[in-house]
Design a protein around this motif. Structure first.
Motif, PDB file in Angstrom:
ATOM      1  N   THR A  14       6.073 -16.000  67.598  1.00  0.00           N
ATOM      2  CA  THR A  14       7.140 -15.009  67.692  1.00  0.00           C
ATOM      3  C   THR A  14       7.385 -14.633  69.141  1.00  0.00           C
ATOM      4  O   THR A  14       6.479 -14.694  69.969  1.00  0.00           O
ATOM      5  N   GLU A  15       8.595 -14.214  69.402  1.00  0.00           N
ATOM      6  CA  GLU A  15       8.975 -13.677  70.711  1.00  0.00           C
ATOM      7  C   GLU A  15       9.155 -12.157  70.626  1.00  0.00           C
ATOM      8  O   GLU A  15       9.685 -11.539  71.540  1.00  0.00           O
ATOM      9  N   ASN A  16       8.725 -11.560  69.509  1.00  0.00           N
ATOM     10  CA  ASN A  16       8.857 -10.110  69.323  1.00  0.00           C
ATOM     11  C   ASN A  16       8.116  -9.356  70.420  1.00  0.00           C
ATOM     12  O   ASN A  16       7.196  -9.886  71.045  1.00  0.00           O
ATOM     13  N   ASP A  17       8.488  -8.103  70.599  1.00  0.00           N
ATOM     14  CA  ASP A  17       7.790  -7.212  71.524  1.00  0.00           C
ATOM     15  C   ASP A  17       6.300  -7.232  71.167  1.00  0.00           C
ATOM     16  O   ASP A  17       5.940  -7.039  70.001  1.00  0.00           O
ATOM     17  N   PRO A  18       5.421  -7.460  72.132  1.00  0.00           N
ATOM     18  CA  PRO A  18       3.973  -7.525  71.857  1.00  0.00           C
ATOM     19  C   PRO A  18       3.415  -6.256  71.209  1.00  0.00           C
ATOM     20  O   PRO A  18       2.383  -6.302  70.543  1.00  0.00           O
ATOM     21  N   GLU A  19       4.095  -5.135  71.401  1.00  0.00           N
ATOM     22  CA  GLU A  19       3.626  -3.866  70.830  1.00  0.00           C
ATOM     23  C   GLU A  19       4.110  -3.643  69.396  1.00  0.00           C
ATOM     24  O   GLU A  19       3.820  -2.607  68.793  1.00  0.00           O
ATOM     25  N   THR A  20       4.823  -4.606  68.827  1.00  0.00           N
ATOM     26  CA  THR A  20       5.287  -4.495  67.446  1.00  0.00           C
ATOM     27  C   THR A  20       4.073  -4.369  66.525  1.00  0.00           C
ATOM     28  O   THR A  20       3.144  -5.178  66.597  1.00  0.00           O
ATOM     29  N   PRO A  21       4.078  -3.368  65.646  1.00  0.00           N
ATOM     30  CA  PRO A  21       2.974  -3.273  64.694  1.00  0.00           C
ATOM     31  C   PRO A  21       2.936  -4.509  63.790  1.00  0.00           C
ATOM     32  O   PRO A  21       3.971  -4.996  63.327  1.00  0.00           O
ATOM     33  N   LEU A  22       1.741  -5.000  63.566  1.00  0.00           N
ATOM     34  CA  LEU A  22       1.546  -6.169  62.732  1.00  0.00           C
ATOM     35  C   LEU A  22       2.155  -5.963  61.340  1.00  0.00           C
ATOM     36  O   LEU A  22       2.711  -6.901  60.752  1.00  0.00           O
ATOM     37  N   LEU A  23       2.091  -4.756  60.830  1.00  0.00           N
ATOM     38  CA  LEU A  23       2.680  -4.433  59.527  1.00  0.00           C
ATOM     39  C   LEU A  23       4.126  -4.882  59.447  1.00  0.00           C
ATOM     40  O   LEU A  23       4.546  -5.527  58.484  1.00  0.00           O
ATOM     41  N   TRP A  24       4.904  -4.540  60.450  1.00  0.00           N
ATOM     42  CA  TRP A  24       6.341  -4.849  60.409  1.00  0.00           C
ATOM     43  C   TRP A  24       6.583  -6.331  60.573  1.00  0.00           C
ATOM     44  O   TRP A  24       7.504  -6.891  59.983  1.00  0.00           O
ATOM     45  N   SER A  58      -2.833  -2.340  59.515  1.00  0.00           N
ATOM     46  CA  SER A  58      -1.803  -3.122  60.203  1.00  0.00           C
ATOM     47  C   SER A  58      -0.707  -2.266  60.813  1.00  0.00           C
ATOM     48  O   SER A  58       0.055  -2.754  61.644  1.00  0.00           O
ATOM     49  N   CYS A  59      -0.653  -0.985  60.456  1.00  0.00           N
ATOM     50  CA  CYS A  59       0.381  -0.111  61.032  1.00  0.00           C
ATOM     51  C   CYS A  59       0.090   0.246  62.485  1.00  0.00           C
ATOM     52  O   CYS A  59       1.007   0.594  63.231  1.00  0.00           O
ATOM     53  N   ILE A  60      -1.183   0.131  62.901  1.00  0.00           N
ATOM     54  CA  ILE A  60      -1.529   0.457  64.294  1.00  0.00           C
ATOM     55  C   ILE A  60      -2.072  -0.736  65.072  1.00  0.00           C
ATOM     56  O   ILE A  60      -2.407  -0.613  66.239  1.00  0.00           O
ATOM     57  N   THR A  61      -2.168  -1.880  64.409  1.00  0.00           N
ATOM     58  CA  THR A  61      -2.601  -3.111  65.076  1.00  0.00           C
ATOM     59  C   THR A  61      -1.353  -3.825  65.568  1.00  0.00           C
ATOM     60  O   THR A  61      -0.456  -4.115  64.771  1.00  0.00           O
ATOM     61  N   THR A  62      -1.281  -4.100  66.851  1.00  0.00           N
ATOM     62  CA  THR A  62      -0.090  -4.760  67.385  1.00  0.00           C
ATOM     63  C   THR A  62      -0.205  -6.277  67.208  1.00  0.00           C
ATOM     64  O   THR A  62      -1.306  -6.813  67.057  1.00  0.00           O
ATOM     65  N   ILE A  63       0.945  -6.947  67.267  1.00  0.00           N
ATOM     66  CA  ILE A  63       0.908  -8.403  67.160  1.00  0.00           C
ATOM     67  C   ILE A  63       0.157  -9.003  68.345  1.00  0.00           C
ATOM     68  O   ILE A  63      -0.525 -10.008  68.199  1.00  0.00           O
ATOM     69  N   GLU A  64       0.246  -8.356  69.490  1.00  0.00           N
ATOM     70  CA  GLU A  64      -0.487  -8.829  70.665  1.00  0.00           C
ATOM     71  C   GLU A  64      -1.997  -8.757  70.429  1.00  0.00           C
ATOM     72  O   GLU A  64      -2.742  -9.682  70.763  1.00  0.00           O
ATOM     73  N   ASP A  65      -2.453  -7.652  69.831  1.00  0.00           N
ATOM     74  CA  ASP A  65      -3.883  -7.491  69.549  1.00  0.00           C
ATOM     75  C   ASP A  65      -4.375  -8.485  68.500  1.00  0.00           C
ATOM     76  O   ASP A  65      -5.564  -8.816  68.467  1.00  0.00           O
ATOM     77  N   ALA A  66      -3.465  -8.949  67.637  1.00  0.00           N
ATOM     78  CA  ALA A  66      -3.848  -9.852  66.553  1.00  0.00           C
ATOM     79  C   ALA A  66      -3.778 -11.321  66.944  1.00  0.00           C
ATOM     80  O   ALA A  66      -4.236 -12.180  66.186  1.00  0.00           O
ATOM     81  N   GLU A  67      -3.240 -11.610  68.115  1.00  0.00           N
ATOM     82  CA  GLU A  67      -3.135 -13.003  68.542  1.00  0.00           C
ATOM     83  C   GLU A  67      -4.531 -13.620  68.631  1.00  0.00           C
ATOM     84  O   GLU A  67      -5.476 -13.009  69.119  1.00  0.00           O
ATOM     85  N   GLY A  68      -4.656 -14.845  68.121  1.00  0.00           N
ATOM     86  CA  GLY A  68      -5.929 -15.549  68.176  1.00  0.00           C
ATOM     87  C   GLY A  68      -6.901 -15.175  67.073  1.00  0.00           C
ATOM     88  O   GLY A  68      -8.044 -15.631  67.081  1.00  0.00           O
ATOM     89  N   THR A  69      -6.476 -14.352  66.128  1.00  0.00           N
ATOM     90  CA  THR A  69      -7.336 -13.956  65.014  1.00  0.00           C
ATOM     91  C   THR A  69      -6.845 -14.612  63.733  1.00  0.00           C
ATOM     92  O   THR A  69      -5.753 -15.184  63.688  1.00  0.00           O
ATOM     93  N   ASN A  70      -7.645 -14.512  62.704  1.00  0.00           N
ATOM     94  CA  ASN A  70      -7.240 -14.956  61.370  1.00  0.00           C
ATOM     95  C   ASN A  70      -6.882 -13.719  60.563  1.00  0.00           C
ATOM     96  O   ASN A  70      -7.736 -12.864  60.309  1.00  0.00           O
ATOM     97  N   ILE A  71      -5.629 -13.630  60.187  1.00  0.00           N
ATOM     98  CA  ILE A  71      -5.096 -12.477  59.466  1.00  0.00           C
ATOM     99  C   ILE A  71      -4.932 -12.858  58.005  1.00  0.00           C
ATOM    100  O   ILE A  71      -4.368 -13.913  57.697  1.00  0.00           O
ATOM    101  N   SER A  72      -5.403 -11.993  57.106  1.00  0.00           N
ATOM    102  CA  SER A  72      -5.249 -12.221  55.670  1.00  0.00           C
ATOM    103  C   SER A  72      -4.592 -11.007  55.040  1.00  0.00           C
ATOM    104  O   SER A  72      -4.994  -9.873  55.311  1.00  0.00           O
ATOM    105  N   THR A  73      -3.615 -11.272  54.183  1.00  0.00           N
ATOM    106  CA  THR A  73      -2.946 -10.207  53.443  1.00  0.00           C
ATOM    107  C   THR A  73      -3.288 -10.344  51.964  1.00  0.00           C
ATOM    108  O   THR A  73      -3.905 -11.332  51.544  1.00  0.00           O
TER     109      THR A  73
END
Length: 152
Positions: A14-24, A58-73
């Motif tokens: 994604t090219e979204n703002d790095p501060e975008t909450p992962l939730l969104w 996920s409401c306070i975790t940013t996409i930048e903070d989640a980069e390089g991790t394994n995310i499960s929903t």
């Protein structure tokens, strides 16, 4: 700046703002709507997901903070048509009323069982205290976690 995320085993950039909450990002960009918005300040647990196996809000975790991790929903919890033991226990014991918080409840419970496969009532109450249910289904939630633990 491109950010690459691994969500439910699928890589996406994604090219979204790095501060975008992962939730969104999960809901709006990926279309995975099982993760719910509740409070936006990490107090209710409706948005709980797993990041590298750990229950996170996920409401306070940013996409930048989640980069390089394994995310499960919640969408990744079942194995094909076979429900996760917690999902089946939730159905068997009629846990939800309105159901809004239940994906977050289940994801938090799954993290608990991964860490402690035989939790006591106290273990469950401690682990689940940050997940709020306005309908008050806490006794059924606890019973479903015990049922899943026995079947897991």
């Amino acid at each position: 700046m491109a950010i690459t995320l691994n969500i439910n085993g699928k890589k996406t950039t994604t090219e979204n703002d790095p501060e975008t909450p992962l939730l969104w990002f999960i809901r709006d960009e990926m279309g995975l709507v099982g993760t719910k918005f509740g409070c936006g300040i990490a107090q209710c647990g409706a948005c709980t997901i797993h990041v590298d196996g750990v229950a996170m809000r996920s409401c306070i975790t940013t996409i930048e903070d989640a980069e390089g991790t394994n995310i499960s929903t919640i969408e990744s919890l079942a194995d094909g048509d076979k429900l996760h033991a917690l999902q089946q226990a939730w159905i068997d014991l009629d846990v939800p009323q309105c159901g809004y918080c239940q994906a977050g409840q289940i994801m938090n419970a799954a993290a608990l069982l991964a860490e402690n496969p035989s939790p006591t009532d106290e273990d469950i109450d401690t682990a689940m205290q940050g997940n709020l249910c306005r309908c008050g289904t806490y006794p059924r939630i606890r019973a479903a976690i015990h049922k899943a633990a026995k079947g897991a």
